[in-house]
Design an enzyme around this catalytic site. Structure first.
Site, PDB file in Angstrom:
ATOM      1  CB  SER A 238       2.229   6.460   5.281  1.00 42.94           C
ATOM      2  OG  SER A 238       0.888   6.206   5.524  1.00 42.94           O
ATOM      3  CE  LYS A 239       5.112   7.808  -1.468  1.00 44.51           C
ATOM      4  NZ  LYS A 239       6.238   8.051  -2.191  1.00 44.51           N
ATOM      5  NE  ARG A 240      -1.516   3.556   1.943  1.00 39.45           N
ATOM      6  CZ  ARG A 240      -1.249   2.881   3.044  1.00 39.45           C
ATOM      7  NH1 ARG A 240       0.221   3.219   3.376  1.00 39.45           N
ATOM      8  NH2 ARG A 240      -1.938   2.276   4.207  1.00 39.45           N
TER       9      ARG A 240
END
Length: 480
Positions: free
Chosen positions: A257-259
């Site tokens: 995931s991008k975080r």
RNA sequence: GGCCCCAUCGUCUAGCCCGGUCUAGGACACAGGGUUUUCAUCCCUGUAACGGGGGUUCAAAUCCCCCUGGGGUCACCA
């Protein structure tokens, strides 16, 4: 036309332009590409832009640009055309409509007039039950009722009529036979009320009409595969081979995931990762070369490619190893090539960076110290020790913590960040100045910098998130 | 929760299909040492894994079953 194509391998990558180009797309593209090259087949790029609200043309352009940057060239695609075009689903609506008609006529699909409200209520009621799919409310509508509803212009969708008995199975190239009882397969929506097909319909129609022989895609698609197979059967088409690649993971093994990880391919370009190194690294995830060769070119990868070497275990994405590999590439380059690489890397930044730097420069040399924050991997030794004046430790923790939450999902633009920062100040009851100075020192490493938001958007979202975490980590060592 | 997928060092993996050659190999990271005016590179050494339980077998990391754990998916998103 289609029959001729079935002779040789045809694979595709089918990204949807709903966000920044994703590292997972590159991963799946790499394996499709290699499979095609190894077998002398064709690699096709198709844009799946059937989500009208989220798809944007600039994202499509970025996907193409990123794949080109990586060196994964395609034989047919929206930019270069091909025999099976167009390669953008929004331009193939007529085709889907025809096929939809066919299914409707054959009774393989049916109109559904259920409102979103009713569907929500239904789901609410069935919360505890094991099967939570559509309840079949409109499955038995008579022809007359359907006609009447259509004449009244009621909004509708079209659903697949999944058989209630029997089972549906397929042979995965990696996992062997996977099987479902039909009663647990949902009556999937095929045509949305906005007249656009869903992914399921569009991709099956396209994969067939484009003569795709092997569908190599991510593992997350396994559970919709039976619906796709049922669609092929409903049309009377041959079913392609399926190969589900395992998913790249965060450290805790959840889907990447991008975080938590740099998902955007922009990140890699911005921090100066070589495309060959990225591909090399990706080729090591869930796959290994003969003799465990660690460093290899794209050509070598394709030449030795063998599906039986793909693993089903999902790999944790390890940035550190990527940087190590990139370092090996970098050190092995000739001086000339490095000069060239660094020049073109710098050139990529210049336009944007100069927009902020020029008015603050008196000599060319001023540029580098001024904008050094763009490239510094280690920003500040100890953020707690250099807190801006009048900002308390606790306030700084609040600002950075909130920013960390917001940066993971906000729009990565000057306006988006400005909004976040405004809300952040309000939520914490702090003066804007304090918020900005805290972020400025934590993220840019200095009190005096170009405007905060403008500086941040020059960087990749994840780069900034990493700095935020670093600064937050420094603060932990200090007592309140 | 239903369904489905997966399971070797902290991480990427080799080995598993075709049981013995595995006191489980390599790489990253980490620790220690050497080379280097410093740093980095480079070299050497070390720590570290077959999730658990049952089978099958003379022999199981390798085959079978169960459990556990992790993950994916259950949208008019792809």
């Amino acid at each position: 036309m289609v029959d001729k194509k079935l002779d040789s391998v045809r694979v595709r990558i089918a990204p949807s332009p709903t966000g920044e180009p994703h590292v997972g797309t590159a991963y799946v593209a790499l394996f499709n590409w290699a499979f095609a090259r190894k077998s002398g087949g064709k690699f096709i790029l198709r844009i799946e832009d059937t989500d009208r609200s989220r798809s944007r043309p600039e994202y499509e352009a970025e996907i193409l640009r990123s794949l080109r940057w990586l060196g994964l060239d395609w034989d047919e695609g929206p930019d270069i055309g091909g025999d099976c075009g167009p390669y953008r689903q929004s331009e193939r609506l007529e085709l889907y409509r025809e096929h939809m008609e066919r299914l409707l006529k054959a009774g393989e699909a049916y109109y559904c007039f259920c409102t979103p409200e009713r569907l929500e209520r239904m789901r609410e009621e069935r919360k505890g039950e094991s099967f939570r799919g559509y309840d079949g409310h409109c499955r038995g509508l008579s022809e007359g009722q359907v006609r009447e509803n259509l004449e009244r212009n009621l909004p509708y969708v079209v659903r697949l009529r999944v058989p209630r008995e029997g089972e549906t199975a397929f042979e995965d190239m990696l996992r062997g036979r996977v099987c479902w009882r039909n009663e647990e397969i949902d009556d999937q929506v095929l045509l949305k009320s906005d007249g656009f097909p869903t992914y399921h319909l569009a991709s099956v129609v396209d994969d067939h009409s484009m003569g795709i022989t092997h569908v190599i895609r991510a593992e997350e698609w396994i559970s919709s595969t039976p619906k796709h197979i049922l669609l092929y059967r409903a049309f009377g088409w041959p079913v392609p081979k399926f190969c589900h690649l395992s998913l790249l993971r965060n450290r805790d093994r959840s889907k990447i995931s991008k975080r938590r990880n740099p998902c955007s391919l922009h990140y890699y370009r911005k921090v100066g990762i070589f495309p060959q190194a990225l591909l090399n690294f990706l080729g090591l995830q869930g796959y290994s070369m003969p003799q465990e060769q660690e460093i290899f070119s794209l050509e070598e990868f394709a030449r030795d490619f063998d599906v039986s070497r793909i693993k089903t275990r999902s790999p944790v994405f390890d940035l550190e190893k990527l940087f190590h590999i990139n370092g090996v590439y970098l050190r092995s380059m000739s001086r000339e090539r490095l000069v060239e690489a660094l020049l073109s890397y710098t050139r990529g930044w210049l336009e944007g960076a100069l927009g902020l730097a020029q008015e603050r420069m008196e000599s060319l040399g001023d540029f580098f110290p001024l904008m050094a924050f763009l490239w510094q991997r280690e920003l500040v030794g100890d953020f707690g020790a250099i807190l801006p004046k009048r900002v308390s430790l606790e306030e700084a923790r609040g600002v950075l913590g909130k920013a960390l939450e917001a940066y993971g999902s906000c729009e990565w633009s000057v306006e988006g960040l400005r909004r976040v920062h405004g809300e952040l100040a309000k939520a914490l009851g702090l003066k804007k100045g304090k918020v900005f100075m805290t972020l400025r020192t934590a993220l840019l490493g200095k009190l005096g910098t170009p405007p905060l938001e403008e500086s941040l958007v020059l960087m990749d979202r994840f780069q900034v998130i990493q700095r935020l975490e670093g600064a937050l980590g420094c603060l932990e060592k200090w007592d309140v």
